[in-house]
Motif scaffolding. Structure first.
Motif, PDB file in Angstrom:
ATOM      1  N   SER A   1       0.875  -1.324   0.028  1.00 41.61           N
ATOM      2  CA  SER A   1       0.085   0.012   0.021  1.00 41.61           C
ATOM      3  C   SER A   1       0.911   1.194   0.009  1.00 41.61           C
ATOM      4  CB  SER A   1      -0.771   0.092   1.304  1.00 41.61           C
ATOM      5  OG  SER A   1      -1.700  -1.035   1.390  1.00 41.61           O
ATOM      6  N   ASN A   2       1.623   1.141   0.891  1.00 38.57           N
ATOM      7  CA  ASN A   2       2.710   2.521   0.785  1.00 38.57           C
ATOM      8  C   ASN A   2       3.457   2.416  -0.604  1.00 38.57           C
ATOM      9  OD1 ASN A   2       3.422   3.907   3.814  1.00 38.57           O
ATOM     10  ND2 ASN A   2       3.109   1.897   4.095  1.00 38.57           N
ATOM     11  N   TRP A   3       3.881   1.355  -0.965  1.00 41.12           N
ATOM     12  CA  TRP A   3       4.686   1.573  -2.128  1.00 41.12           C
ATOM     13  C   TRP A   3       3.727   2.226  -3.389  1.00 41.12           C
ATOM     14  CZ3 TRP A   3       4.545  -0.146  -7.242  1.00 41.12           C
ATOM     15  CH2 TRP A   3       5.691  -0.060  -8.042  1.00 41.12           C
ATOM     16  N   LEU A   4       2.527   1.639  -3.526  1.00 40.47           N
ATOM     17  CA  LEU A   4       1.655   2.153  -4.378  1.00 40.47           C
ATOM     18  C   LEU A   4       1.384   3.385  -4.511  1.00 40.47           C
ATOM     19  CD1 LEU A   4      -0.869  -1.109  -4.498  1.00 40.47           C
ATOM     20  CD2 LEU A   4       0.736  -0.458  -6.409  1.00 40.47           C
ATOM     21  N   TYR A   5       1.031   3.901  -3.192  1.00 39.06           N
ATOM     22  CA  TYR A   5       0.659   5.228  -3.030  1.00 39.06           C
ATOM     23  C   TYR A   5       2.166   6.067  -3.394  1.00 39.06           C
ATOM     24  CZ  TYR A   5      -1.262   9.460  -0.924  1.00 39.06           C
ATOM     25  OH  TYR A   5      -1.752  10.873  -0.748  1.00 39.06           O
ATOM     26  N   ALA A   6       3.160   5.891  -2.896  1.00 41.63           N
ATOM     27  CA  ALA A   6       4.282   6.781  -3.432  1.00 41.63           C
ATOM     28  C   ALA A   6       4.405   6.649  -4.731  1.00 41.63           C
ATOM     29  CB  ALA A   6       5.492   5.917  -2.629  1.00 41.63           C
ATOM     30  N   ARG A   7       4.158   5.874  -5.402  1.00 40.75           N
ATOM     31  CA  ARG A   7       4.235   5.624  -7.041  1.00 40.75           C
ATOM     32  C   ARG A   7       3.063   6.430  -7.584  1.00 40.75           C
ATOM     33  NH1 ARG A   7       8.686   5.279  -5.660  1.00 40.75           N
ATOM     34  NH2 ARG A   7      10.213   3.487  -5.370  1.00 40.75           N
ATOM     35  N   LYS A   8       2.214   6.199  -7.038  1.00 34.98           N
ATOM     36  CA  LYS A   8       0.905   6.952  -7.626  1.00 34.98           C
ATOM     37  C   LYS A   8       1.253   8.628  -7.628  1.00 34.98           C
ATOM     38  CE  LYS A   8      -3.854   7.738  -8.028  1.00 34.98           C
ATOM     39  NZ  LYS A   8      -5.248   7.168  -7.631  1.00 34.98           N
ATOM     40  N   MET A   9       1.544   8.860  -6.519  1.00 35.12           N
ATOM     41  CA  MET A   9       1.759  10.403  -6.259  1.00 35.12           C
ATOM     42  C   MET A   9       3.107  10.983  -6.662  1.00 35.12           C
ATOM     43  SD  MET A   9      -0.983  10.677  -4.663  1.00 35.12           S
ATOM     44  CE  MET A   9      -1.014  12.525  -4.504  1.00 35.12           C
ATOM     45  N   GLY A  10       4.034  10.008  -7.308  1.00 35.64           N
ATOM     46  CA  GLY A  10       5.460  10.506  -7.751  1.00 35.64           C
ATOM     47  C   GLY A  10       6.096  10.800  -6.416  1.00 35.64           C
ATOM     48  N   GLY A  11       5.698  10.199  -5.431  1.00 40.10           N
ATOM     49  CA  GLY A  11       6.781  10.267  -4.112  1.00 40.10           C
ATOM     50  C   GLY A  11       7.886   9.428  -4.019  1.00 40.10           C
ATOM     51  N   VAL A  12       8.053   9.446  -2.504  1.00 39.28           N
ATOM     52  CA  VAL A  12       9.029   8.626  -2.321  1.00 39.28           C
ATOM     53  C   VAL A  12       8.992   7.511  -1.257  1.00 39.28           C
ATOM     54  CG1 VAL A  12      11.238   8.672  -0.831  1.00 39.28           C
ATOM     55  CG2 VAL A  12      10.931  10.561  -2.480  1.00 39.28           C
TER      56      VAL A  12
END
Ligand code: GLU
Length: 444
Positions: A25-36
């Motif tokens: 979940s953390n990874w998907l959210y980071a990737r979706k938001m262009g985050g880290v």
């Protein structure tokens, strides 16, 4: 604001389904938001943390495709935690307590006996210097508790659970530093979230009360708590709490013992407990766009390892040759893969089909006359997908056999089995020489 999230496993055991769901979940959210996506190794417990577990969890994450952008180890950050402790002490938010665990136990029992909640009575706040000297002369070293602000409610808008409101008076002042000077998880996590600029904390709802306490610690350290998202927990298939067996089933054993594809674990754990259907995905990237907190239910989600097996087969059935070729046994060509993949549940099942194609197998010949006749009618040269049809048509005309009576003895003679891929595709892969040998009863 650019998003920065963290996955914070403790290297005191193998990664299991629950932690990996949080990681995904953390990874998907980071990737979706262009985050880290930040990997924090929570190894403040120096006795129970091991290098092997740390390496193991990194291997699991790499295998699952959960690459991280930055990483840190808590065991290398004690100076930051010590500085936070000094600040909290000088602000009067961290106070020494000298009770032994037996003494605390007795206090709790008395409170329970009086029908009161077993809350710490804050005796440590009121001890005199003389008492401190006396305790220390007895060889006691203090543990340190964080003084919660009471009365207060801690409230936040949780991205998954909606509005949350905790009555802080219902909680004990948490111990942040043990008598031997070691840190509990609570403070280092907050210090790191502040120093690394974490914007969203996503974890299981078993951490909700920690979040309430930690919100006050963030404030005491002059920071604002990050956004929070607490996922409901997973249960067993019948709704029971995840049993020790299921809850602790490690990713390593799914990989090594059960031979499951990483993507079957990712496909299931990315969607479990959400309103999106569970589907076979052949790349983790295709899950990124659809990730959305609002799709996650506040109710517990059922985890059934059988679903992993079902997904595993479905994923293999549509996996392209290029994606698996490095893991296939020698001799497994693209044509072979495209025929065999529909008949496997695990990748290792291809071994059986490769043996059927390249031999040797023992043919199963029931009616020798029938098979001998079929052998004479076998087309010669230039085999392709149409050869089977041409051959069986000729055998049918010659012998009068049809349907199962026609096809089954031929399949058994050519493959040794009663089931398997389309014979039309299989026949040219086995090849004329080997088929002829098998029809004459040879192990080939
Ligand atoms: N090491 C903690 C755990 O594994 C981290 C929890 C958190 O995400 O803050 O439970």
């Amino acid at each position: 604001m650019s998003v920065k999230v963290r996955f914070a496993p403790s290297p005191t055991g193998l990664l299991h389904v629950g932690n990996v769901r949080t990681a995904i979940s953390n990874w998907l959210y980071a990737r979706k938001m262009g985050g880290v996506f930040f990997l924090r190794i929570d190894d403040t417990d120096l006795e129970r943390s091991t290098k092997e577990y740390e390496e193991g969890l990194k291997e699991d994450l790499r295998w699952l495709g959960l690459n991280w952008d930055e990483t840190a180890k808590q065991s290398e950050r004690f100076a930051s935690y010590d500085a936070a402790v000094e600040k909290l002490k000088s602000d009067g938010r961290l106070y020494p307590c000298y009770e032994t665990s037996q003494e605390l136990d007795i206090k709790r029992k008395i409170q329970l006996g009086q029908g009161k909640p077993p809350l710490y009575d804050r005796a440590g706040l009121n001890i005199s210097d003389a008492e401190k000297t006396k305790y220390e002369a007895e060889g006691r070293t203090p543990h340190w508790r964080f003084k919660l602000n009471i009365p207060a409610r801690v409230e936040w808008e949780d991205h998954v659970k909606g509005h949350q409101s905790f009555d802080i008076a219902a909680l004990s002042d948490p111990i942040l530093v043990r008598g031997d000077g070691t840190y509990l998880y609570t403070l280092p996590s907050v210090v790191d979230d502040i120093e690394f600029g974490i914007t969203h904390v996503m974890r299981g709802e078993d951490h909700s009360a920690n979040s309430a306490v930690q919100t006050q610690i963030f404030e005491a350290l002059g920071a604002k708590a990050p956004d929070m998202a607490h996922f409901s927990l997973l249960t067993g298939a019948a709704g029971e709490g995840l049993s020790k067996r299921l809850g602790t089933a490690s990713i390593k054993s799914y990989r090594e013992k059960d031979g499951l594809e990483a993507l079957s674990i990712v496909s299931l754990l990315a969607r479990i407990g959400s309103s999106d259907p569970i589907e076979p995905f052949t790349s983790i990237e295709s899950l990124i766009d659809g990730f959305d907190f609002s799709k996650f239910s506040r109710a517990t989600a059922k985890f059934d390892p059988h679903d992993l097996e079902i997904l595993n087969a479905k994923i293999l059935h549509v996996t392209e040759y290029d994606a698996v070729k490095d893991r296939l046994p020698e001799g497994a060509t693209e044509k072979f893969w495209n025929v065999a993949r529909a008949n496997i549940k695990k990748l290792s099942d291809v071994d059986e089909w490769l043996t059927i194609v390249s031999g040797p197998i023992t043919p199963v010949i029931g009616n020798a006359d029938f098979i001998a006749k079929a052998g004479e009618l076998l087309p010669q040269g230039n085999w392709d997908e149409t050869t089977w049809k041409a051959w069986t048509t000729a055998v049918k005309e010659e012998t009068g056999a049809k349907g199962r009576e026609l096809f089954m003895p031929l399949r058994q003679a050519v493959t040794g089995l009663q089931h398997g891929p389309e014979m039309g595709s299989l026949l040219p892969l086995i090849g004329e020489t080997r088929v002829r040998a098998r029809l004459s009863g040879e192990k080939a």
